[in-house]
Design an enzyme around this catalytic site. Structure first.
Site, PDB file in Angstrom:
ATOM      1  N   VAL A 181     -25.401   8.510 -11.298  1.00 49.55           N
ATOM      2  CA  VAL A 181     -24.276   7.262 -11.037  1.00 49.55           C
ATOM      3  C   VAL A 181     -24.729   6.758  -9.644  1.00 49.55           C
ATOM      4  CG1 VAL A 181     -23.014   7.788 -13.039  1.00 49.55           C
ATOM      5  CG2 VAL A 181     -22.227   8.017 -10.479  1.00 49.55           C
TER       6      VAL A 181
ATOM      7  N   TYR B 286     -12.684   9.241  -0.018  1.00 53.87           N
ATOM      8  CA  TYR B 286     -12.288   9.434  -1.244  1.00 53.87           C
ATOM      9  C   TYR B 286     -11.148   8.356  -1.571  1.00 53.87           C
ATOM     10  CZ  TYR B 286     -10.595  11.972  -5.496  1.00 53.87           C
ATOM     11  OH  TYR B 286     -10.239  12.513  -6.748  1.00 53.87           O
TER      12      TYR B 286
ATOM     13  N   LYS C  97     -11.037   5.369  -4.662  1.00 53.50           N
ATOM     14  CA  LYS C  97     -10.466   5.499  -5.573  1.00 53.50           C
ATOM     15  C   LYS C  97      -9.577   4.447  -5.896  1.00 53.50           C
ATOM     16  CE  LYS C  97     -11.990   9.238  -7.631  1.00 53.50           C
ATOM     17  NZ  LYS C  97     -12.597   9.279  -8.985  1.00 53.50           N
TER      18      LYS C  97
END
Ligand code: NAD
Length: 253
Positions: free
Chosen positions: A66, A156, A160
């Site tokens: 991805v 991260y 998110k």
């Protein structure tokens, strides 16, 4: 209305953890799947395929990184080629890295955003382009990006959190086409990612953390997959743009 009863789904990160459990959960709901895997993945995607077959479903494994455009495109096209349709896209692929701010290089930042945020957009863009009727998009975010501060994981957490905005926007944009978009926000779930002590809590850290969670334990991938299956099912036909926290009470304590 008009959500697919049966249908076909693509699932990124399908060779392990939450993605694998989702493929099995979908099989139980009569949904055919194409799982995307990554060549660097230590887990054999055939294990997912075998688990789906054992659950009475159909599953194809396709290499789909991805971090680039081609992986998600090939994944979505494989669903159309194999099942003649694509109704659901689950973006479960993700990386987790620990990096205090002083050690957070531009490259590490870009790699994280490229997989955990841009990868979700690519997955949805490729899937939606091939959806001819109602459908569902589902992103796997994290409490770190929604409702919980996790030190040394700023990139991260940013990725998110970005996912949640992406999903809300797509929910509005795609509602006229009958395509819903939702997120799950897992807490601590026992998967290869969280068992990796370099970047996450590791086995002992997870056990210790579990004792402090109201449910008294960390979660299982199947418990997140059940929420994903619900949000992608006709039962959730009037739910879009939402975030479902699956964390055993960790963030409402
Ligand atoms: P996992 O490591 O088992 O699954 C992640 C999968 O993503 C792996 O199969 C990996 O090969 C794949 N992947 C990594 N980079 C990729 C790339 N460039 N292209 C395609 N696939 C790639 O761990 P998991 O916990 O099941 O993770 C699934 C999702 O859940 C991730 O997005 C993760 O951030 C999220 N999440 C996990 C937890 C937890 O506690 N385990 C908590 C919150 C959110």
């Amino acid at each position: 209305t008009g959500q697919p009863q049966r249908g076909a789904a693509v699932i990124t990160g399908g060779a392990s953890g939450i993605g694998r459990a989702t493929a099995v959960a979908f099989a139980e709901a009569g949904i055919d799947t194409v799982i995307g895997y990554h060549t660097a993945d230590p887990h054999d995607p055939r294990e997912t395929v075998d688990a789906v077959l054992a659950a009475g479903g159909r599953c194809l494994a396709v290499e789909a990184d991805v971090a680039g455009h081609e992986g998600p495109e090939g994944l979505a096209q494989a669903a159309v080629d194999t099942y003649g349709r694509l109704d659901i896209a689950v973006a479960a692929a993700g990386i987790l890295r620990r990096a205090p701010l002083a050690e957070l290089s531009d490259g590490a930042w870009d790699d994280m955003l490229g997989v955990d945020l841009t990868g979700v957009m690519r997955t949805f863009r490729s899937a939606v382009a091939r959806m001819t009727g109602p459908g569902a998009l589902l992103a796997v975010s994290s409490i770190a990006g929604g409702v919980y501060g996790w030190g040394e994981h700023a990139h991260y957490a940013a990725a998110k959190a970005g996912v949640l905005g992406l999903v809300r926007s797509l929910a509005v944009e795609l509602a006229p086409r009958g395509i819903r978009a939702n997120s799950v926000i897992p807490g601590l779930i026992e998967t290869p990612q969280s068992l990796d002590a370099r970047n996450s809590l590791g086995p002992e850290g997870l056990r210790a953390a579990g004792a402090g969670i109201p449910a008294g334990r960390v979660g299982r991938p199947e418990e997140v997959a059940a929420a994903i299956r619900f949000l992608c099912a006709p039962d959730a036909s009037y739910i879009t743009g939402q975030q479902l926290v699956v964390d055993g009470g960790l963030t409402v304590r």
